[in-house]
Scaffold this active site. Sequence first.
Site, PDB file in Angstrom:
ATOM      1  CD  GLU A  64      -1.765  -2.391   1.470  1.00 58.34           C
ATOM      2  OE1 GLU A  64      -0.628  -2.621   1.956  1.00 58.34           O
ATOM      3  OE2 GLU A  64      -2.605  -3.289   1.294  1.00 58.34           O
ATOM      4  CG  HIS A 133     -10.948  -6.100   6.685  1.00 59.92           C
ATOM      5  ND1 HIS A 133     -10.177  -6.656   7.659  1.00 59.92           N
ATOM      6  CD2 HIS A 133     -10.376  -6.457   5.510  1.00 59.92           C
ATOM      7  CE1 HIS A 133      -9.178  -7.342   7.107  1.00 59.92           C
ATOM      8  NE2 HIS A 133      -9.270  -7.232   5.808  1.00 59.92           N
TER       9      HIS A 133
END
Lengths: 332, 342
Positions: A64, A133
């Site tokens: 990321e 999440h």
Amino acid sequence: MDAMVRELSYAQAIQEAMAIAMDMDERVFLMGEDIGVYGGAFQVTGDLVERYGTERVIDTPISELGGAGVAVGAAVTGMRPIFEFQFSDFATLAMEQIVNQAAKMRFMLGGEVSVPLVMRFPAGSGTGAAAQHSQSLEAWLGHVPGLKVIQPATPHDAKGMLLAAVADPDPVMIFEHKLLYKMKGPVPEGYYTVPIGKADIRREGRDLTIVATSIMVHKALEAAAALEAEGIDIEVVDLRTIRPMDKQTVIDSVKKTSRLMCVYEAVKTLGIGAEVSAMIAESEAFDYLDAPIVRLGGAETPIPYNPELEKAVVPQVPDIIAAARDLAKGVR
Amino acid sequence: MAGASKAVADSRANLPFVYRQYSAEQLKQVLHKMYLIRRFEEGAEECYTRGLIHGTMHLSIGQEASAMGICMPLAEDDQITSTHRGHGHCIAKGAEVKRMFAEFFGKTTGYCKGRGGSMHIADVAKGNLGANGIVAGGIPIAVGAGLSSKMMKTGKVVVSFFGDGANNEGAFHEALNMAAIWKLPVIFVCENNGYGMSTSTARSTAVKNIADRAAAYSMPGVIVNGNIFSEVAQASHQAVARARAGEGPTLIESKTYRHRGHSKSDRNRYRTKEEIEDWMSNRDPITLFESELREFGFIDDKGIEAIRSAVAQEIADGIEFAKASPSPDIRTIQNYVYTEQA
């Protein structure tokens, strides 16, 4: 003649916007984890790789920070990347590039470069994916000058605001609530933009203003419809952009209704509700207030796994109805 | 860049790489720029000591051959990303010292119009995408610039400078991996000066050489003596050729030393006076290059003196330019946060 309007899901609307952007400008390309043949974790990129090839729909490694930095570097050197974080939570790994580099580069370099970067953040709870999440971190980025941060609530706005983001010379962060991806709504064909920095009055009302973001716009509208039967007339303002915020629309609404409630999914404290409330307290609308401002936000906990608990930590329609009914006491 | 003629080249057949590759004029220009880097930083340091400029600075004195050697084969539109210790890279890529001084002084004539200071000096027109205040921050950005080069077919090569400290950042590893899998025209240049602030590479880094890391990303890892201009330039030449041919990235480890501390707060408690003295007296890159130039007959004492005095003048003029330049109007504080739109 008006463009043909169809029903599309929020995810389809985003996909269509990305396809239009790539058709219009060869500098536009997509980057992210598993956005190619897999189609993205939420099937937002879908089969775009078949139409545009792996050179323009680039699967990155699970990196990321590095991936975000590559997108920043590509943006300052002439390309127009649209970067997808698989989950907005994973953007925590990339904060350095977003906050220190993308947001500040134009400023630090005295205007010598622009960073025309679009980043997409699938956000929010309700999918049973638990604490890592399911977060709503938009206020983190809303705190950073140099970034623009948007939260489209409808398929129409998701397409129009993404196209506005691609056309924007500065980094635009798009927070997309995952539960909205399957929601359908009218979406015009072809190119159009919905301006960044403009709120939208989703429902006009006289008695109280609810300022809501993202999925909470729909919950607020549902609550408003239910309270109509009780004679409570609610105005729902969809903030749409949290930086730069459309203060005037909120101020005008509060001046009209004299009551303000903010509804958002992110953790209640130090968030968008605080900002909207403080902004109103500092504005001429303060004198119009007939009751204390109410904030409905997420609980001060991580998002739990158990479905009952998961629901309980973010505002639901009955919570909004109860709070609005309370706030509207003594209106007439 | 035009090289030496064939006859001249033949006569230099046994000399180190750069003396075969470049004309005497070009090599003198290199010495000029090495002095320019050194004197620029000494000038900045003096201005700081005299209270003319504020903040802090990270000086690369002792590392000039590394910056110059890497940038030597680059074309003007090739790009670099730099670091907090980036003045040398900036000058090597073609920046004007007067605008660098102006940035130090926070003036509107500075490269960043006074918004960036020492740690963010960039010169986009010359391909310098900027110094960076975050260790390893520029490495993925360079990979992105390499991706642009490949996608737009511009043929540009991108160099990412970073220090030994950056080799333990995740961004370094993620960036090298992506450059390798996509075969991007990027050259990773680790200027290993032995210390990440105070922590030595021996204490911070599991591998003996940072170039060893290249194996993990299937790219060549090249070690050079960063204080010998010719060695650095030769490695850079090879890496640039590889990048331009579409063969992908290279990691160059340029082993060098900073004579000064990490920044202005450094008390030099982590290294000995003897160690510093040894590098300054016996391995100074300018002294080494100068003696080679002399030995191989490219320059004489008079020529060196001419370079030194020209540089001294350029530095003095640069500082005067900076002093005389206007400060930004405080009413422009919001400028450049976002792109101004009509």
